[in-house]
Design an enzyme around this catalytic site. Structure first.
Site, mmCIF file in Angstrom:
data_model
loop_
_atom_site.group_PDB
_atom_site.id
_atom_site.type_symbol
_atom_site.label_atom_id
_atom_site.label_comp_id
_atom_site.label_asym_id
_atom_site.label_seq_id
_atom_site.Cartn_x
_atom_site.Cartn_y
_atom_site.Cartn_z
ATOM 1 N N HIS A 135 -2.559 -25.505 45.452
ATOM 2 C CA HIS A 135 -1.021 -25.970 46.118
ATOM 3 C C HIS A 135 -1.059 -27.561 45.371
ATOM 4 O O HIS A 135 -2.150 -28.100 45.342
ATOM 5 C CB HIS A 135 -1.147 -26.000 47.385
ATOM 6 C CG HIS A 135 0.106 -26.793 48.047
ATOM 7 N ND1 HIS A 135 1.139 -26.169 48.225
ATOM 8 C CD2 HIS A 135 0.265 -28.321 48.375
ATOM 9 C CE1 HIS A 135 2.118 -27.546 48.650
ATOM 10 N NE2 HIS A 135 1.424 -28.324 48.831
ATOM 11 N N ASP B 44 4.020 -1.527 16.511
ATOM 12 C CA ASP B 44 5.489 -1.124 16.790
ATOM 13 C C ASP B 44 5.973 0.173 16.187
ATOM 14 O O ASP B 44 6.854 0.883 16.285
ATOM 15 C CB ASP B 44 6.160 -2.126 15.997
ATOM 16 C CG ASP B 44 6.170 -3.473 16.806
ATOM 17 O OD1 ASP B 44 5.620 -3.522 17.724
ATOM 18 O OD2 ASP B 44 7.061 -4.271 16.326
ATOM 19 N N ILE C 113 15.927 -10.687 22.389
ATOM 20 C CA ILE C 113 16.169 -11.405 21.304
ATOM 21 C C ILE C 113 17.439 -12.167 21.137
ATOM 22 O O ILE C 113 17.549 -13.490 20.925
ATOM 23 C CB ILE C 113 15.950 -10.667 19.785
ATOM 24 C CG1 ILE C 113 14.450 -9.972 20.090
ATOM 25 C CG2 ILE C 113 15.923 -11.245 18.629
ATOM 26 C CD1 ILE C 113 14.201 -9.008 18.877
ATOM 27 N N ALA D 129 0.843 -1.208 0.037
ATOM 28 C CA ALA D 129 0.012 0.085 0.257
ATOM 29 C C ALA D 129 0.789 1.127 0.039
ATOM 30 O O ALA D 129 1.932 1.204 0.654
ATOM 31 C CB ALA D 129 -1.035 0.178 1.209
ATOM 32 N N GLU E 208 28.057 -7.649 23.772
ATOM 33 C CA GLU E 208 27.102 -6.518 24.229
ATOM 34 C C GLU E 208 27.990 -5.407 24.626
ATOM 35 O O GLU E 208 29.050 -5.369 25.474
ATOM 36 C CB GLU E 208 26.484 -7.057 25.549
ATOM 37 C CG GLU E 208 25.423 -5.966 26.211
ATOM 38 C CD GLU E 208 24.606 -5.221 25.557
ATOM 39 O OE1 GLU E 208 24.483 -3.996 25.257
ATOM 40 O OE2 GLU E 208 23.741 -5.745 24.580
ATOM 41 N N GLY F 239 24.400 -8.210 20.367
ATOM 42 C CA GLY F 239 23.258 -7.477 21.190
ATOM 43 C C GLY F 239 22.843 -8.737 22.246
ATOM 44 O O GLY F 239 22.366 -9.691 22.041
#
Length: 463
Positions: free
Chosen positions: A442, A310, A187, A119, A206, A183
């Site tokens: 329990h 997002d 993820i 689109a 990292e 990283g």
């Protein structure tokens, strides 16, 4: 060139988009949804669902591998297992395919028209869609932008060859012998730990002083311990610099150069909103940095255009997008709706798992006023013992004056399933006495929730 008109047009059939379209259809709103790929978006196709399938397969393989040595405390002994990752991925793809069909069926049942293609905005009421059979022009009274996000690519580590994103990691045909993960967010840790369980030698790079920096150190400590048990090498304060041959080039925390031998280099440094390629310049929306700016009802700066998921910023969570989509559908249908984001649970599917809902202790303290914290360790929970999952705890944060619960966190085996109880408690405005006075079954790990509330009140029963 074909033209159709509708009351609501949804661009993107990810969790936010398809939920918005289904709910609108249920409410009798004439709805069209446009999607260039398969329904379900990142979450269903190359994110949440397939990654959890791979994580589960890795957990099962690790369990059997431990039994093969004849040293399992459960007394189970088996032959050494093997893993055919191709079959694992095929099983994962089967789940994704079933869910794709399910989403398509739900859209059809709700009376939503689906248009396959890309689109592009022409103006604030008109979109042109490039389909296999030509250009489809759609005019709508209201439009929802739900175009999602994509993995961030580092300029010095472009995707291709040995450098992969999470998308490619979920479709490998064989287990890599050596994997470098760039990283240390959720993820990177989820997939890095999964491959380590499959037998891959994993090195995690990292740049920050610790992994999972979005969570507090107390909560992540059991995960860091587990990384060491799995043999994952963690390089903190280190920066990836590029790739040379079969090695990742790294600058260590001491400023020295290092090479990490790797068959695959998995880059997981974050995700970016998909805001390019669909004619954003034609509608001139206000932005909040790289994200589309929205109000508390997901309205953009242009009348009749909403944005969800997002593309609107953090937290980038499928269930946040779903909640936004449902709300927008009801607003378009003429209902009065609001959206309260205070109790969105977040789950990290590492080993052990992490769950947070509401405010952390630090965030609660920043509000001013005294707080109470109750923490109950799974080492004192019978069910956790029987599952060989004693590492971790449940923690409750509440106001000291009226005992209103402000936040709940947990780390432990299978605690993702406690997210519903945590979110419900916050949504209903529970106080410590409400949780403590609720009878919990329990033996379950959920008892830790009750015990943490009791601890905050000063009278825990089992510790």
């Amino acid at each position: 060139m074909k033209e159709i008109s509708c009351k609501l047009l949804v661009i993107g059939a990810g969790p936010g988009g398809y939920v918005c379209a289904i709910r609108a259809g249920q409410l009798g709103v004439d709805t069209v949804i446009v999607e260039a790929g398969k329904p379900g978006g990142t979450c269903l196709n190359v994110g949440c669902i397939p990654s959890k399938a791979l994580i589960h397969a890795a957990e099962e393989f690790e369990k059997v591998s431990h039994m093969a040595g004849g040293k399992s405390p459960l007394g189970i002994s088996v032959a050494a297992p093997t893993l055919d990752l191709g079959r694992t991925v095929a099983w994962k793809d089967g789940i994704v395919s079933r869910l794709n069909s399910g989403v398509a069926g739900l859209l059809k049942k709700a009376g939503v028209k689906t248009v396959h293609g890309w689109a592009t905005f022409r103006d604030g009421k008109t979109v042109a869609v490039e389909t296999e059979t030509g250009v489809q022009v759609i005019r709508a009274e209201a439009i929802v932008i739900a175009t999602g996000s994509a993995p961030v690519e580092l300029p010095f580590l472009p995707f291709g060859g040995p450098v992969i994103s999470s998308t490619e990691a979920l479709a490998l045909s064989e287990v890599p012998k050596r994997l470098a993960v760039v990283g240390g967010g959720y993820i990177g840790l989820e997939l890095g730990m999964a491959f380590a369980k499959m037998g891959t030698a994993v090195t995690l790079v990292e740049a920050l002083p610790r992994v999972l920096a979005q969570y507090d150190a107390e909560l992540t400590r059991p995960v860091v311990k587990r990384l060491a048990q799995l043999g994952v090498e963690v390089m903190l304060g280190a920066k990836a610099k590029g790739v040379k041959g079969d090695a990742l080039l790294v600058e260590t925390a001491e400023g020295k150069s290092a090479k990490i031998a790797a068959d695959k280099i998995l880059v997981t440094v974050g995700r970016k909103p998909v805001t390019e390629g669909w004619g954003l310049d034609q509608i001139d929306l206000d932005m909040a940095g790289k994200f589309i700016r929205i109000d508390d009802q997901c309205r953009t700066s242009m009348r009749g255009i909403f944005a969800i998921g997002d593309v609107t910023g953090e937290p980038m969570l499928a269930h946040r997008a779903m909640a936004q989509g449902e709300m927008v559908a009801e607003i378009v249908a003429g209902h009065k709706r609001g959206w309260d984001k205070r109790s969105i649970p977040a789950v990290c599917f590492t080993d052990p798992e992490l769950v947070t809902a509401g405010l952390s202790p630090e965030e609660a303290k920043a509000l001013g006023g005294e707080i109470k914290i109750g923490l109950f360790p799974f080492a004192a929970n019978g069910r956790a013992m029987t599952k060989m999952g004693e590492d971790g705890f449940v923690r409750v944060v509440a106001r000291a004056d009226n005992h209103l619960v402000l936040g709940i966190q947990a780390v432990g085996q299978g605690v993702s399933e406690l997210a519903a109880a945590f979110g419900l408690a916050l949504e209903m405005g529970a106080r410590l006495e409400d949780i403590a006075g609720t009878i919990h079954a329990h033996p379950t790990q959920g008892e830790g929730f009750q015990e943490a509330a009791l601890k905050a009140l000063g009278h825990a029963l089992h510790i």
